[in-house]
Design an enzyme around this catalytic site. Structure first.
Site, PDB file in Angstrom:
ATOM      1  N   ASP A  93      -7.784  -5.430  14.116  1.00 31.14           N
ATOM      2  CA  ASP A  93      -7.661  -3.990  13.851  1.00 31.14           C
ATOM      3  C   ASP A  93      -7.140  -3.866  12.425  1.00 31.14           C
ATOM      4  O   ASP A  93      -5.980  -3.571  12.193  1.00 31.14           O
ATOM      5  CB  ASP A  93      -6.664  -3.392  14.851  1.00 31.14           C
ATOM      6  CG  ASP A  93      -6.323  -1.948  14.543  1.00 31.14           C
ATOM      7  OD1 ASP A  93      -7.111  -1.291  13.843  1.00 31.14           O
ATOM      8  OD2 ASP A  93      -5.259  -1.484  14.994  1.00 31.14           O
ATOM      9  N   GLN A 141       0.818  -1.212   0.000  1.00 31.71           N
ATOM     10  CA  GLN A 141       0.000   0.000   0.000  1.00 31.71           C
ATOM     11  C   GLN A 141       0.853   1.265   0.000  1.00 31.71           C
ATOM     12  O   GLN A 141       2.050   1.220   0.254  1.00 31.71           O
ATOM     13  CB  GLN A 141      -0.916  -0.004   1.232  1.00 31.71           C
ATOM     14  CG  GLN A 141      -0.184  -0.235   2.547  1.00 31.71           C
ATOM     15  CD  GLN A 141      -1.038  -0.890   3.625  1.00 31.71           C
ATOM     16  OE1 GLN A 141      -2.257  -0.967   3.478  1.00 31.71           O
ATOM     17  NE2 GLN A 141      -0.420  -1.347   4.705  1.00 31.71           N
TER      18      GLN A 141
HETATM   19  N1  AAT Z   1      -4.965   1.246  14.412  1.00 32.07           N
HETATM   20  C1  AAT Z   1      -5.031   1.875  13.152  1.00 32.07           C
HETATM   21  C2  AAT Z   1      -6.130   1.465  12.353  1.00 32.07           C
HETATM   22  C3  AAT Z   1      -6.137   0.603  11.353  1.00 32.07           C
HETATM   23  S1  AAT Z   1      -4.673  -0.030  10.843  1.00 32.07           S
HETATM   24  C4  AAT Z   1      -4.975  -1.442   9.903  1.00 32.07           C
HETATM   25  C5  AAT Z   1      -3.695  -2.253   9.688  1.00 32.07           C
HETATM   26  O1  AAT Z   1      -4.062  -3.532   9.141  1.00 32.07           O
HETATM   27  C6  AAT Z   1      -2.685  -1.655   8.707  1.00 32.07           C
HETATM   28  O2  AAT Z   1      -1.475  -1.437   9.357  1.00 32.07           O
HETATM   29  C7  AAT Z   1      -2.552  -2.730   7.598  1.00 32.07           C
HETATM   30  O3  AAT Z   1      -1.246  -2.832   7.066  1.00 32.07           O
HETATM   31  C8  AAT Z   1      -2.977  -3.989   8.341  1.00 32.07           C
HETATM   32  N2  AAT Z   1      -3.428  -5.090   7.475  1.00 32.07           N
HETATM   33  C9  AAT Z   1      -4.204  -5.018   6.367  1.00 32.07           C
HETATM   34  N3  AAT Z   1      -4.381  -6.232   5.823  1.00 32.07           N
HETATM   35  C10 AAT Z   1      -3.723  -7.121   6.604  1.00 32.07           C
HETATM   36  C11 AAT Z   1      -3.531  -8.539   6.543  1.00 32.07           C
HETATM   37  N4  AAT Z   1      -4.058  -9.271   5.555  1.00 32.07           N
HETATM   38  N5  AAT Z   1      -2.790  -9.123   7.517  1.00 32.07           N
HETATM   39  C12 AAT Z   1      -2.253  -8.395   8.521  1.00 32.07           C
HETATM   40  N6  AAT Z   1      -2.403  -7.043   8.627  1.00 32.07           N
HETATM   41  C13 AAT Z   1      -3.119  -6.406   7.679  1.00 32.07           C
HETATM   42  C14 AAT Z   1      -7.454   0.288  10.760  1.00 32.07           C
HETATM   43  C15 AAT Z   1      -8.257   1.507  10.451  1.00 32.07           C
HETATM   44  C16 AAT Z   1      -9.644   1.234   9.953  1.00 32.07           C
HETATM   45  C17 AAT Z   1     -10.132   2.328   9.052  1.00 32.07           C
HETATM   46  C18 AAT Z   1     -11.592   2.256   8.794  1.00 32.07           C
HETATM   47  N7  AAT Z   1     -12.009   3.109   7.699  1.00 32.07           N
END
Ligand code: AAT
Length: 292
Positions: free
Chosen positions: A159, A34
Site C-alpha cells: 500500500d 514528504q
Molecule cells: N492507505 C493510504 C494510501 C496510500 S499511503 C502510502 C504510504 O506509503 C505512505 O504512508 C508513505 O509514507 C508510505 N511509503 C512510501 N514509500 C515508502 C517506502 N519506501 N517504505 C515504506 N513506506 C513507504 C497510498 C495511496 C496511493 C495513491 C495513488 N495515487
C-alpha cells in the site's frame, strides 16, 4: 501563478488536476520524506495529502483499503502471516484484523509522521494499530525486505504511494525479487498498481516484471476510488510458485468471516461479487496488457 503551473504539472498526471473544496486546514507539516497535509473537505470528510497527492478521504477510503486487503486475503485459505508495506494510516491493518486466521501482521512504513498524524485525525483507520497481532517497523521497505526472512509470509500487501519520492524503488525489479523471496511457496502479493486510464506504461512494466518474478499467476484488478486521479485505481495480484492460487474467485469468502459484519465496524465496499468483478477489464485495457 506559480502554484497554478505546478498544479497541472504533476508528472503522474500531466495536464490535469482534481480539486476538493477546503473547509479548514487541520494539519500541515513536513517530515524528512514528504509534506503532510490534513484538511476538512466540504463533501469527502477529512483528507490526507502527501506531497500534494490525495492518499485517502473519509468518504471513499473503504473502497481502496478493503479491496487491496481482501482481494489477496480472500484468495488463499486461512492466511496466517501478513506483511504490509506503507499503509501508515492503519486502514489496511484494520481490514486485515477482520481475518481471524491471521496470527501476525508486520507493517513497514517509512514515515513516523504519517502514523502520528493519522492517530490524531483518522482514528477510525489508525485503530488498525491497536490489534495485538501488529508489529510496527518504521523504515524503508526496500531495506526491510532485503533483511526479511525467506519464505515466511502468506501475503504481502504493498500500500505505497506513487513512484515519485520515497516509493520510487517500490516499482522496480529488485524490490519485487525481495518480495518473492519473503513469500512462502504459493504466497500472494497485492500491489497498488495505479490507473488504467493514466499509467499504461507503468502497469505494463510492472506486469512484465511480475510475470518474470512470480511464476504462479499474475492478474490486474481495479476498483473505483473517486478521489484518486481518474477515479479508479488498480492492483497487481501475484502468486509465487507453489500451491496454485486462482485469484478470480474468492475461496476464503469474506461473507463467512465474523469480522466483516461486527456491529459498528461493518465492511462497506468489498464483497465476493466485487472481488470477481474487479478482474473484468475494459476492452482497451485487455488489449494494452495482453502482451505483458
Ligand atoms: N492507505 C493510504 C494510501 C496510500 S499511503 C502510502 C504510504 O506509503 C505512505 O504512508 C508513505 O509514507 C508510505 N511509503 C512510501 N514509500 C515508502 C517506502 N519506501 N517504505 C515504506 N513506506 C513507504 C497510498 C495511496 C496511493 C495513491 C495513488 N495515487
Amino acid at each position: 501563478k506559480a502554484s497554478k503551473v505546478q498544479y497541472y504539472n504533476n508528472p503522474m498526471w500531466p495536464g490535469e488536476a482534481h480539486s476538493l473544496k477546503v473547509e479548514k486546514i487541520l494539519y500541515q507539516g513536513k517530515s524528512p520524506y514528504q509534506e503532510v497535509l490534513v484538511f476538512e473537505s466540504t463533501t469527502y470528510g477529512k483528507v490526507l495529502v502527501l506531497d500534494g497527492i490525495v492518499q485517502l478521504t473519509d468518504k471513499d477510503e473503504c473502497a481502496y483499503q478493503e479491496m487491496i486487503t481482501h482481494l489477496p486475503l480472500c484468495s488463499i485459505p486461512s492466511p496466517k502471516k501478513v506483511l504490509v508495506i506503507g499503509g501508515g494510516d492503519g486502514g489496511v491493518l484494520r481490514e486485515i484484523s477482520r481475518h481471524s486466521s491471521v496470527e501476525s501482521i508486520d507493517i513497514c512504513e517509512i514515515d513516523q509522521l504519517v502514523i502520528d498524524v493519522c492517530k490524531d485525525f483518522f482514528p477510525h483507520l489508525s485503530v488498525g494499530f491497536e490489534d495485538p497481532r501488529v508489529q510496527l517497523h518504521v523504515g524503508d521497505a526496500v531495506e526491510f525486505l532485503r533483511n526479511a526472512p525467506e519464505g515466511t509470509y502468506d501475503a504481502i500487501i504493498v500500500d505505497s504511494s506513487d513512484p515519485i519520492g520515497p516509493a520510487q524503488e517500490l516499482v522496480e525489479k529488485p524490490f519485487f525479487d525481495t518480495i518473492a523471496r519473503a513469500l512462502r511457496p504459493g504466497g500472494v502479493l497485492c500491489n497498488q498498481a495505479e490507473s488504467m486510464w493514466l499509467h499504461t506504461h507503468l502497469i505494463q512494466d510492472m506486469l512484465s516484471i511480475c510475470h518474470e518474478t512470480f511464476k504462479g499467476s499474475v492478474h490486474y484488478a481495479w476498483t473505483s476510488v473517486p478521489t484518486y486521479p481518474s477515479g479508479v485505481i488498480g492492483f497487481l495480484l501475484c502468486a509465487k510458485e507453489g500451491p496454485p492460487v486462482n485469484f478470480l474467485t474468492p475461496i476464503n469468502p469474506i461473507e463467512k468471516l465474523e469480522g466483516a459484519t461486527e456491529a459498528g465496524r461493518e465492511i462497506r465496499f468489498y464483497n465476493s461479487e466485487m472481488h470477481r468483478a474487479a478482474f473484468v477489464l475494459p476492452t482497451f485495457v485487455k488489449k494494452e496488457l495482453e502482451a505483458y
